[in-house]
Design a protein around this motif. Structure first.
Motif, PDB file in Angstrom:
ATOM      1  N   HIS A   1       1.016  -0.936  -0.035  1.00 60.57           N
ATOM      2  CA  HIS A   1      -0.010  -0.491   0.261  1.00 60.57           C
ATOM      3  C   HIS A   1       1.008   1.574   0.314  1.00 60.57           C
ATOM      4  CE1 HIS A   1      -3.653   2.726   1.249  1.00 60.57           C
ATOM      5  NE2 HIS A   1      -2.359   3.044   2.434  1.00 60.57           N
ATOM      6  N   THR A   2       2.022   1.796   0.626  1.00 63.55           N
ATOM      7  CA  THR A   2       3.116   2.241   1.092  1.00 63.55           C
ATOM      8  C   THR A   2       4.314   2.658  -0.242  1.00 63.55           C
ATOM      9  OG1 THR A   2       2.721   2.375   3.091  1.00 63.55           O
ATOM     10  CG2 THR A   2       4.930   3.541   2.242  1.00 63.55           C
ATOM     11  N   ALA A   3       4.421   1.915  -0.658  1.00 65.38           N
ATOM     12  CA  ALA A   3       4.608   0.982  -2.040  1.00 65.38           C
ATOM     13  C   ALA A   3       4.140   2.342  -3.375  1.00 65.38           C
ATOM     14  CB  ALA A   3       5.564   0.155  -2.297  1.00 65.38           C
ATOM     15  N   VAL A   4       2.699   1.226  -3.175  1.00 69.54           N
ATOM     16  CA  VAL A   4       1.977   1.907  -4.439  1.00 69.54           C
ATOM     17  C   VAL A   4       1.907   4.041  -4.359  1.00 69.54           C
ATOM     18  CG1 VAL A   4      -0.843   2.112  -5.467  1.00 69.54           C
ATOM     19  CG2 VAL A   4       0.742  -0.197  -4.709  1.00 69.54           C
ATOM     20  N   MET A   5       1.252   3.661  -3.322  1.00 72.29           N
ATOM     21  CA  MET A   5       1.018   5.621  -2.808  1.00 72.29           C
ATOM     22  C   MET A   5       1.992   6.505  -3.435  1.00 72.29           C
ATOM     23  SD  MET A   5      -0.386   7.341   0.462  1.00 72.29           S
ATOM     24  CE  MET A   5       1.407   7.483   1.344  1.00 72.29           C
ATOM     25  N   TYR A   6       3.388   5.847  -3.048  1.00 66.75           N
ATOM     26  CA  TYR A   6       4.603   7.102  -3.353  1.00 66.75           C
ATOM     27  C   TYR A   6       4.641   6.626  -4.447  1.00 66.75           C
ATOM     28  CZ  TYR A   6       5.878   8.301   1.220  1.00 66.75           C
ATOM     29  OH  TYR A   6       5.453   8.514   3.156  1.00 66.75           O
ATOM     30  N   GLN A   7       4.956   5.758  -5.603  1.00 64.04           N
ATOM     31  CA  GLN A   7       4.646   5.689  -6.703  1.00 64.04           C
ATOM     32  C   GLN A   7       4.110   5.919  -7.358  1.00 64.04           C
ATOM     33  OE1 GLN A   7       5.234   1.515  -8.193  1.00 64.04           O
ATOM     34  NE2 GLN A   7       6.826   2.261  -9.538  1.00 64.04           N
ATOM     35  N   LEU A   8       2.829   5.964  -6.983  1.00 65.93           N
ATOM     36  CA  LEU A   8       1.516   6.688  -8.232  1.00 65.93           C
ATOM     37  C   LEU A   8       1.618   8.218  -8.197  1.00 65.93           C
ATOM     38  CD1 LEU A   8      -1.719   4.283  -8.297  1.00 65.93           C
ATOM     39  CD2 LEU A   8       0.246   4.608  -9.728  1.00 65.93           C
ATOM     40  N   ILE A   9       2.067   8.568  -7.153  1.00 68.22           N
ATOM     41  CA  ILE A   9       2.776   9.957  -6.434  1.00 68.22           C
ATOM     42  C   ILE A   9       3.741  10.443  -7.818  1.00 68.22           C
ATOM     43  CG2 ILE A   9       2.677  11.985  -4.869  1.00 68.22           C
ATOM     44  CD1 ILE A   9       0.706  10.841  -3.091  1.00 68.22           C
ATOM     45  N   HIS A  10       3.867   9.970  -7.142  1.00 65.77           N
ATOM     46  CA  HIS A  10       5.969  10.551  -7.900  1.00 65.77           C
ATOM     47  C   HIS A  10       5.388  10.732  -9.087  1.00 65.77           C
ATOM     48  CE1 HIS A  10       6.659  11.022  -3.341  1.00 65.77           C
ATOM     49  NE2 HIS A  10       8.073  11.865  -4.181  1.00 65.77           N
TER      50      HIS A  10
ATOM     51  N   LEU B   1      10.052  -2.471  -1.551  1.00 69.15           N
ATOM     52  CA  LEU B   1       8.943  -2.653  -0.984  1.00 69.15           C
ATOM     53  C   LEU B   1       8.013  -3.656  -1.876  1.00 69.15           C
ATOM     54  CD1 LEU B   1       7.701   0.913   0.919  1.00 69.15           C
ATOM     55  CD2 LEU B   1       8.852  -0.618   1.578  1.00 69.15           C
ATOM     56  N   TYR B   2       7.665  -3.955  -2.586  1.00 71.90           N
ATOM     57  CA  TYR B   2       7.786  -4.974  -3.383  1.00 71.90           C
ATOM     58  C   TYR B   2       7.752  -6.113  -3.180  1.00 71.90           C
ATOM     59  CZ  TYR B   2       4.011  -0.811  -6.214  1.00 71.90           C
ATOM     60  OH  TYR B   2       3.913  -0.076  -6.622  1.00 71.90           O
ATOM     61  N   LEU B   3       9.532  -6.223  -3.283  1.00 76.92           N
ATOM     62  CA  LEU B   3      10.461  -7.341  -3.562  1.00 76.92           C
ATOM     63  C   LEU B   3       9.737  -7.391  -1.500  1.00 76.92           C
ATOM     64  CD1 LEU B   3      13.931  -6.422  -5.624  1.00 76.92           C
ATOM     65  CD2 LEU B   3      11.916  -8.606  -5.421  1.00 76.92           C
ATOM     66  N   LEU B   4      10.545  -6.679  -1.214  1.00 76.24           N
ATOM     67  CA  LEU B   4       9.837  -7.574   0.297  1.00 76.24           C
ATOM     68  C   LEU B   4       8.699  -7.813   0.673  1.00 76.24           C
ATOM     69  CD1 LEU B   4      12.397  -4.932   1.975  1.00 76.24           C
ATOM     70  CD2 LEU B   4      13.376  -6.792   1.673  1.00 76.24           C
ATOM     71  N   ALA B   5       7.616  -7.809   0.236  1.00 74.51           N
ATOM     72  CA  ALA B   5       6.345  -7.563   0.141  1.00 74.51           C
ATOM     73  C   ALA B   5       6.038  -9.278  -0.104  1.00 74.51           C
ATOM     74  CB  ALA B   5       5.990  -7.001   0.173  1.00 74.51           C
ATOM     75  N   VAL B   6       6.464  -9.099  -1.369  1.00 67.42           N
ATOM     76  CA  VAL B   6       6.458 -10.881  -1.831  1.00 67.42           C
ATOM     77  C   VAL B   6       7.252 -12.023  -2.335  1.00 67.42           C
ATOM     78  CG1 VAL B   6       4.453  -9.447  -4.293  1.00 67.42           C
ATOM     79  CG2 VAL B   6       7.366 -10.150  -3.959  1.00 67.42           C
ATOM     80  N   LEU B   7       8.373 -11.818  -1.561  1.00 61.96           N
ATOM     81  CA  LEU B   7       9.155 -12.598  -1.073  1.00 61.96           C
ATOM     82  C   LEU B   7       8.875 -13.640   0.272  1.00 61.96           C
ATOM     83  CD1 LEU B   7      12.687 -10.803  -1.965  1.00 61.96           C
ATOM     84  CD2 LEU B   7      11.714 -12.588  -3.473  1.00 61.96           C
TER      85      LEU B   7
ATOM     86  N   PRO C   1      18.236  -1.198   2.350  1.00 60.34           N
ATOM     87  CA  PRO C   1      18.834  -0.301   2.243  1.00 60.34           C
ATOM     88  C   PRO C   1      17.898   0.577   0.717  1.00 60.34           C
ATOM     89  CG  PRO C   1      21.172  -2.038   2.898  1.00 60.34           C
ATOM     90  CD  PRO C   1      19.618  -2.443   3.087  1.00 60.34           C
ATOM     91  N   VAL C   2      17.743  -0.432   0.091  1.00 57.43           N
ATOM     92  CA  VAL C   2      17.106   0.643  -0.934  1.00 57.43           C
ATOM     93  C   VAL C   2      16.021   1.633  -1.156  1.00 57.43           C
ATOM     94  CG1 VAL C   2      16.716  -0.148  -3.785  1.00 57.43           C
ATOM     95  CG2 VAL C   2      18.405  -1.046  -2.540  1.00 57.43           C
ATOM     96  N   THR C   3      15.405   1.017   0.803  1.00 65.17           N
ATOM     97  CA  THR C   3      14.060   1.572   0.291  1.00 65.17           C
ATOM     98  C   THR C   3      14.834   3.280   0.876  1.00 65.17           C
ATOM     99  OG1 THR C   3      13.508  -0.058   1.174  1.00 65.17           O
ATOM    100  CG2 THR C   3      11.987   1.881   1.888  1.00 65.17           C
ATOM    101  N   PRO C   4      15.857   3.650   1.852  1.00 65.31           N
ATOM    102  CA  PRO C   4      15.580   5.218   2.634  1.00 65.31           C
ATOM    103  C   PRO C   4      16.449   5.772   1.058  1.00 65.31           C
ATOM    104  CG  PRO C   4      16.607   2.913   3.608  1.00 65.31           C
ATOM    105  CD  PRO C   4      15.807   2.213   2.800  1.00 65.31           C
TER     106      PRO C   4
END
Length: 123
Positions: A42-51, A80-86, A100-103
């Protein structure tokens, strides 16, 4: 100055991925993933679509900001997508690499906002 094809492709695929992940999290993945993983999506989708939307909005005037937003959203949301689905065992072994890629992505998105201060006015 508008974006060249690789940048437009990154926006298009990023938007497609964000919509697919959002729909997946709301429907099929909601039965397979833990609540924490769904929150990451949810967080990843929100940030990606906004940016990505902001990057499109400034394509002709502040493309440097937009490029930071594109790369930053891919790093932030993609990790975040990777961490969520792995699976948990793979996630824990790769967390030191992916985490570390997230920050870094978040910082790149913030740099994009700061870059707006450097946009020159026309005329």
């Amino acid at each position: 100055m508008s974006y060249s094809f690789p940048w437009r492709l990154a926006i298009a695929i990023g938007g497609l991925l964000a919509v697919a992940m959002g729909a997946g999290a709301a429907h099929g993945l909601s039965h397979l993933l833990a609540e924490q993983a769904l929150g990451w999506i949810h967080t990843a989708v929100m940030y990606q679509l906004i940016h990505l939307g902001c990057a499109l909005a400034v394509a002709n005037s502040a493309s440097r900001s937009g490029k930071f937003w594109i790369v930053g959203s891919w790093c932030f949301s993609g990790s975040l997508y990777l961490l969520a689905v792995l699976p948990e065992d793979i996630r824990s072994s790769l967390a030191m690499l992916i985490g570390p890629v997230t920050p870094i992505g978040g910082v790149l998105m913030m740099v994009g906002w700061v870059m707006l201060l450097k946009v020159k006015r026309a005329g």
